[in-house]
Motif scaffolding. Structure first.
Motif, PDB file in Angstrom:
ATOM      1  N   GLN A   1      -7.882  43.052   9.897  1.00  0.00           N
ATOM      2  CA  GLN A   1      -6.435  43.209   9.752  1.00  0.00           C
ATOM      3  C   GLN A   1      -6.085  44.511   9.044  1.00  0.00           C
ATOM      4  OE1 GLN A   1      -5.154  39.514   7.785  1.00  0.00           O
ATOM      5  NE2 GLN A   1      -3.952  39.020   9.612  1.00  0.00           N
TER       6      GLN A   1
ATOM      7  N   ASP B   1      -6.181  53.293  20.054  1.00  0.00           N
ATOM      8  CA  ASP B   1      -4.848  52.937  19.593  1.00  0.00           C
ATOM      9  C   ASP B   1      -4.630  51.439  19.832  1.00  0.00           C
ATOM     10  OD1 ASP B   1      -2.209  52.688  18.930  1.00  0.00           O
ATOM     11  OD2 ASP B   1      -1.434  53.962  20.548  1.00  0.00           O
TER      12      ASP B   1
ATOM     13  N   LEU C   1      -6.689  47.490  11.263  1.00  0.00           N
ATOM     14  CA  LEU C   1      -5.782  47.586  12.422  1.00  0.00           C
ATOM     15  C   LEU C   1      -4.385  47.087  12.054  1.00  0.00           C
ATOM     16  CD1 LEU C   1      -8.241  46.135  15.105  1.00  0.00           C
ATOM     17  CD2 LEU C   1      -7.818  48.548  14.580  1.00  0.00           C
ATOM     18  N   PRO C   2      -3.690  47.792  11.178  1.00  0.00           N
ATOM     19  CA  PRO C   2      -2.386  47.322  10.693  1.00  0.00           C
ATOM     20  C   PRO C   2      -1.304  47.244  11.772  1.00  0.00           C
ATOM     21  CG  PRO C   2      -2.768  49.592  10.015  1.00  0.00           C
ATOM     22  CD  PRO C   2      -4.055  49.102  10.599  1.00  0.00           C
ATOM     23  N   LYS C   3      -1.480  47.977  12.866  1.00  0.00           N
ATOM     24  CA  LYS C   3      -0.467  47.967  13.926  1.00  0.00           C
ATOM     25  C   LYS C   3      -0.764  46.948  15.027  1.00  0.00           C
ATOM     26  CE  LYS C   3       0.940  52.791  13.299  1.00  0.00           C
ATOM     27  NZ  LYS C   3       1.102  54.120  13.959  1.00  0.00           N
ATOM     28  N   ALA C   4      -1.870  46.247  14.885  1.00  0.00           N
ATOM     29  CA  ALA C   4      -2.247  45.225  15.863  1.00  0.00           C
ATOM     30  C   ALA C   4      -1.860  43.842  15.338  1.00  0.00           C
ATOM     31  CB  ALA C   4      -3.741  45.283  16.134  1.00  0.00           C
ATOM     32  N   ASN C   5      -1.812  42.884  16.247  1.00  0.00           N
ATOM     33  CA  ASN C   5      -1.571  41.496  15.882  1.00  0.00           C
ATOM     34  C   ASN C   5      -2.931  40.813  15.777  1.00  0.00           C
ATOM     35  OD1 ASN C   5      -0.668  38.874  15.535  1.00  0.00           O
ATOM     36  ND2 ASN C   5      -0.132  38.591  17.701  1.00  0.00           N
TER      37      ASN C   5
ATOM     38  N   ASN D   1      -2.095  49.681  18.667  1.00  0.00           N
ATOM     39  CA  ASN D   1      -0.688  49.369  18.440  1.00  0.00           C
ATOM     40  C   ASN D   1      -0.204  48.312  19.433  1.00  0.00           C
ATOM     41  OD1 ASN D   1       1.914  49.450  17.465  1.00  0.00           O
ATOM     42  ND2 ASN D   1       2.487  51.299  18.597  1.00  0.00           N
ATOM     43  N   GLY D   2       0.242  47.148  18.906  1.00  0.00           N
ATOM     44  CA  GLY D   2       0.782  46.086  19.742  1.00  0.00           C
ATOM     45  C   GLY D   2      -0.258  45.194  20.408  1.00  0.00           C
ATOM     46  N   LYS D   3      -1.541  45.493  20.232  1.00  0.00           N
ATOM     47  CA  LYS D   3      -2.590  44.684  20.846  1.00  0.00           C
ATOM     48  C   LYS D   3      -2.798  43.386  20.055  1.00  0.00           C
ATOM     49  CE  LYS D   3      -4.041  48.020  23.746  1.00  0.00           C
ATOM     50  NZ  LYS D   3      -3.899  47.942  25.219  1.00  0.00           N
TER      51      LYS D   3
END
Length: 216
Positions: A178, A153, A181-185, A155-157
């Protein structure tokens, strides 16, 4: 007497040549040993993780290696940041022979395969920033990288990609990361080094300069 002197001279020259050859091999081996030592030591309090997939054996343009090109770059990042590291190890090892590896990776790409990973990050939630490194295969990510991205997961990483190549740069793979991993920065300001540079002092300095440019 003259003939004997010539024989002795030839023996001395042979020993010098052999000695130089041994020194060259030892220098390469020492660099790889140092990289291995760095990658095998973790700081359990770190919030930064360097994840990498790298292949040993016969590599294009650099010969047979005990530490892969991407692993060398990973060691520079880990050492500079005092970060933790994790090597992506496939269940089925890729062939040491270059052409055999090409054949296998072509098959994986055509089948959109997800090669299995034998090891796992047990404390993934601990890390805020993930550096992700890989070689470019057939102008794209190795398929095992998709396996990795789908296993955790993010998310937010914060995710920072880097790669090695033999002429294709990043091949647009930072945008692929990108998308995976759409939920990552995910930053697209990655680092791409060719194999020989990755294994040199110049490659190490370029890696450090890149990290400084990112604010580290």
């Amino acid at each position: 007497m003259i003939k004997m002197k010539k024989i002795i001279l030839l023996l001395i020259l042979s020993l010098i040549v052999v000695g130089l050859g041994i020194s060259e091999v030892t220098a390469v081996s020492d660099a790889e040993t140092q990289a291995n030592d760095i990658l095998n030591k973790n700081n359990t309090d770190s919030k930064i993780l360097v994840v990498y997939f790298s292949r040993t054996g016969e590599n294009y343009n650099v010969g047979n290696v005990e530490v892969g090109n991407t692993a060398m770059v990973a060691s520079y990042i880990k050492d500079y940041l005092k970060a933790d590291s994790f090597e992506i190890i496939p269940v089925n090892k890729y062939p040491d022979k270059y052409q055999e590896c090409l054949d296998q990776t072509t098959k994986e790409k055509n089948e959109n395969a997800r090669p299995e990973i034998q090891n796992k990050i047990t404390n993934f939630d601990q890390y805020d920033t993930i550096f992700v490194g890989y070689p470019i295969w057939w102008g794209n990510l190795p398929m095992i990288m998709h396996t990795f991205f789908e296993s955790y997961d993010f998310n937010g990483k914060k995710v920072i990609p880097f790669n090695t190549h033999e002429g294709s740069g990043d091949a647009g793979t930072y945008s692929t990361v990108q998308k995976d991993l759409p939920k990552a920065n995910v930053t697209t300001d990655g680092l791409a080094l060719d194999g020989k540079t990755a294994r040199s002092d110049d490659g190490k300095q370029k890696t450090i300069d890149w990290l400084k440019g990112l604010g580290y």
